[in-house]
Design an enzyme around this catalytic site. Structure first.
Site, PDB file in Angstrom:
ATOM      1  CE  LYS A  71      60.940  60.640  49.676  1.00 35.35           C
ATOM      2  NZ  LYS A  71      61.870  59.546  49.455  1.00 35.35           N
ATOM      3  CG  ASP A 107      63.062  56.822  51.857  1.00 35.18           C
ATOM      4  OD1 ASP A 107      62.320  55.956  51.351  1.00 35.18           O
ATOM      5  OD2 ASP A 107      62.913  58.039  51.656  1.00 35.18           O
TER       6      ASP A 107
END
Ligand code: ATR
Length: 288
Positions: A71, A107
């Site tokens: 990420k 997210d």
């Protein structure tokens, strides 16, 4: 599922990847809406990340989710970042816009939607105890501060990582929220716990039945909301919180909402969240 000459490919890169639930609910959503898309998992060895990103362009893959351990690392191979991805410093969604790779972070919004829509918890003005300082904790702390919490108390096994996250947050939200560091050894102390409106486990601890139980929810007040991002099982924290009658939720809804937001970026269509949830339920995933 019908693959045609026009089928658009999206997927997820990670290492390992075989545990991913995303193919299940994305493909169910494509099928439900009759979209000619397919979602596939790609297991990418860390040393192949750069090549994998070049392949996204070369194969004209429309979109890619990014999971552990890429990420943060993926950012250096992208052409552009959304403001959220840039400030959090992590990307979980890539959109291939005519060869330009744009990184997003869903997210953050996925967490807050799950908490407010499914958990029915309003974070505004609340005091939060957050456990963890990895990628998930970055996205969740941004989400909570933007949603107007009054105080964030952060604790993590490795103190240095907690302090790093706190100083990162101070750069963006100096006066917006009280930001406090809590020594890991004090996380279960009564004077800390009795002031918590919302507790979030933002670590992966609890994924395995033999993991340590880091928080004992019996000292939280009766109105504390307990959120555990672990989504593959009902964790010991959640079980104890439920037993005490506290409101609580696991991480499956965050998974669904971050996925739904990625889906919308790629398809420009509203994601059928209920269909996504149903697909997971049918596979035996526990929605708490
Ligand atoms: P992610 O990006 O998914 O959040 P990560 O960056 O590996 O994953 O972070 C995992 C988090 O779980 C970290 O906060 C980590 O604590 P450390 O910073 O001390 O490593 C936490 N964690 C993992 N295993 C743990 C354990 N056994 N006890 C306490 N914390 C743990």
């Amino acid at each position: 599922m019908k693959i045609t000459g026009r089928t658009k490919v999206v997927g997820v890169i990670g290492h390992p990847i075989s545990h991913s639930l995303s193919p299940i609910f994305h493909n169910a959503a494509f099928e439900y809406l009759g979209l000619d898309f397919v979602y596939v998992p790609f297991s990418v060895r860390p040393e192949e990340l750069k090549t994998a990103l070049r392949a996204v362009r070369a194969l004209n893959i429309v979109g890619i989710n990014v999971t552990v351990p890429f990420k943060e690392k993926v950012i250096s191979y992208l052409d552009e970042l959304s403001p959220e991805a840039s400030s959090i410093g992590a990307v979980n969604t890539i959109s291939n816009e005519d060869g330009k790779l744009v990184g997003y972070n869903t997210d953050e919004e996925g967490f807050i939607r799950s908490l407010t829509r499914e958990g029915k918890f309003d974070p505004e003005g609340k005091s939060v105890l957050l456990l963890g300082a990895g990628g998930a904790a970055y996205a969740i702390s941004f989400a909570l501060i933007k949603a107007g919490i009054k105080k964030l108390v952060l604790t993590n096994r490795t103190e240095e990582k907690a302090r790093r996250l706190l100083s990162h947050l101070r750069k963006f939200f100096k006066d917006k929220c009280e930001l406090c560091f809590l020594e890991f050894s004090r996380r279960n102390s009564p004077e800390v716990m009795r002031k918590v409106d919302l507790f979030v486990n933002a670590t992966s601890v609890g994924m395995r039945p033999d993991d340590p139980v880091l928080i004992k929810p019996h000292l939280f007040p009766q109105n504390t909301f307990v959120y555990d991002i672990v989504y593959n099982r009902e964790t010991e924290i959640l079980r104890a919180a439920k037993k005490r009658g506290l409101s609580c939720m696991g991480g499956l809804d965050m998974l669904i909402y971050q996925g739904a937001l990625s889906f919308e970026i790629w398809t420009h269509q509203r994601a059928p969240v209920e269909i996504m949830r149903k697909a997971l339920k049918e596979k035996g995933c526990c929605v708490i």
